[in-house]
Design an enzyme around this catalytic site. Structure first.
Site, PDB file in Angstrom:
ATOM      1  N   SER A 109      59.522  -4.655  11.087  1.00 64.22           N
ATOM      2  CA  SER A 109      60.432  -5.592  10.427  1.00 64.22           C
ATOM      3  C   SER A 109      60.748  -5.215   8.992  1.00 64.22           C
ATOM      4  O   SER A 109      61.798  -5.584   8.461  1.00 64.22           O
ATOM      5  CB  SER A 109      59.830  -7.006  10.454  1.00 64.22           C
ATOM      6  N   GLY A 136      58.147  -6.556  14.617  1.00 70.65           N
ATOM      7  CA  GLY A 136      56.982  -6.837  15.448  1.00 70.65           C
ATOM      8  C   GLY A 136      56.352  -5.617  16.069  1.00 70.65           C
ATOM      9  O   GLY A 136      55.311  -5.718  16.723  1.00 70.65           O
ATOM     10  N   ASN A 159      51.706  -4.245  11.522  1.00 70.44           N
ATOM     11  CA  ASN A 159      51.429  -5.211  12.585  1.00 70.44           C
ATOM     12  C   ASN A 159      50.100  -4.934  13.279  1.00 70.44           C
ATOM     13  O   ASN A 159      49.479  -5.849  13.807  1.00 70.44           O
ATOM     14  CB  ASN A 159      52.579  -5.222  13.598  1.00 70.44           C
ATOM     15  N   HIS A 198      57.269 -10.915   4.458  1.00 66.77           N
ATOM     16  CA  HIS A 198      58.418 -10.006   4.405  1.00 66.77           C
ATOM     17  C   HIS A 198      59.061 -10.016   3.016  1.00 66.77           C
ATOM     18  O   HIS A 198      59.407 -11.080   2.500  1.00 66.77           O
ATOM     19  CB  HIS A 198      59.457 -10.417   5.449  1.00 66.77           C
TER      20      HIS A 198
END
Length: 206
Positions: A31, A68, A97, A184
C-alpha cells in the site's frame, strides 16, 4: 496495509522516452506504493515519473504494487511480472505487512532473497527498500526485522534504501505525516519518500 490498490502489472503512465529504448522499472510493493488513501497521482510513484521526465530519463514505470501484499505474495507474483515486463530494474518494497502480521523473520528473509535472486536471474538490477517497525513490536523483533534488508542486500550485492520512511516515521511530529490510521503516510509525505528512494534508484538507470 489496507484495501486493494493497483492491479498486478498495471502500468503507471510512462515518462517521455528518448531515442534509445526506455529503461523499464518494475515496482513490486504494498500500500505504501499503491497510493492507498491518497488521491490518484499524488503517491511517490507518480512523483517518480515526474522526476524521470524532468531529468529527461528514458524510462517507464510499471507499478505492480498491491495494498496488503506480503513478501510471500510478491514472491508468487514476481515470475509472471518478470516475464511480462522484462524490467531493467526491480524495486522491491515489501515486508511491512509481514511485520504487521508478526510473520517469522526467517520467512520474510527467504522471500526477499528469492525475489532478489529471481530478478537478477532475469537480468534486472535490484533496489531493496528497507522498512522498520514501531517500538511496540519489541526491541528484538524490531531490530531483527530492520536488519533483514541490509543483510539480504549485502548477501546478494544489490542496492538498498535503508529505511523507506526516514524523515516520515521518525520525524519530530510523526503523527502529522500520516493518515488517520497512523499507518499510511499522507500526501505531504510522498515527496520525502521519493527523496529516500531516488538517490539509489537513479544510479541503476542508464
Amino acid at each position: 496495509m489496507g484495501a486493494p490498490g493497483l492491479a498486478p502489472g498495471q502500468p503507471a503512465q510512462a515518462a517521455p522516452t528518448a531515442t534509445s529504448a526506455p529503461h523499464t522499472i518494475l515496482i513490486v510493493g504494498d500500500s505504501l506504493s499503491a497510493e492507498y488513501g491518497l488521491r490518484r497521482g499524488t503517491g511517490w510513484v507518480p512523483l517518480l515519473e515526474r522526476q524521470l521526465a524532468g531529468e529527461r530519463k528514458a524510462a517507464r514505470v510499471i507499478n505492480a504494487s498491491i495494498s496488503g501484499d506480503t513478501t510471500s505474495g510478491g514472491r508468487s507474483r514476481l515470475p509472471a511480472l518478470l516475464a511480462q515486463h522484462k524490467p531493467d530494474t526491480v524495486v522491491i518494497e515489501l515486508g511491512g505487512n509481514d511485520a504487521l502480521r508478526g510473520l517469522p523473520l526467517d520467512m520474510t528473509e527467504k522471500n526477499l532473497t528469492a525475489m532478489t535472486q529471481a530478478s537478477k536471474k532475469a537480468g534486472a538490477k535490484v533496489l531493496l527498500v528497507g522498512m522498520e517497525v514501531p517500538p511496540n513490536y519489541g526491541g528484538a523483533y524490531g531490530a531483527g526485522f530492520a536488519g533483514l534488508f541490509p543483510k539480504v542486500a549485502r548477501a546478494e550485492k544489490v542496492a538498498l534504501v535503508p529505511f523507506f520512511l526516514k524523515g516520515v516515521a521518525d520525524g519530530a511530529d510523526p503523527v502529522a505525516n500520516f493518515q488517520a490510521d497512523r499507518i499510511h503516510p499522507n500526501e505531504q509525505s510522498q515527496a520525502r519518500m521519493l527523496a529516500n528512494v531516488w538517490p539509489e534508484l537513479k544510479k541503476l538507470i542508464k
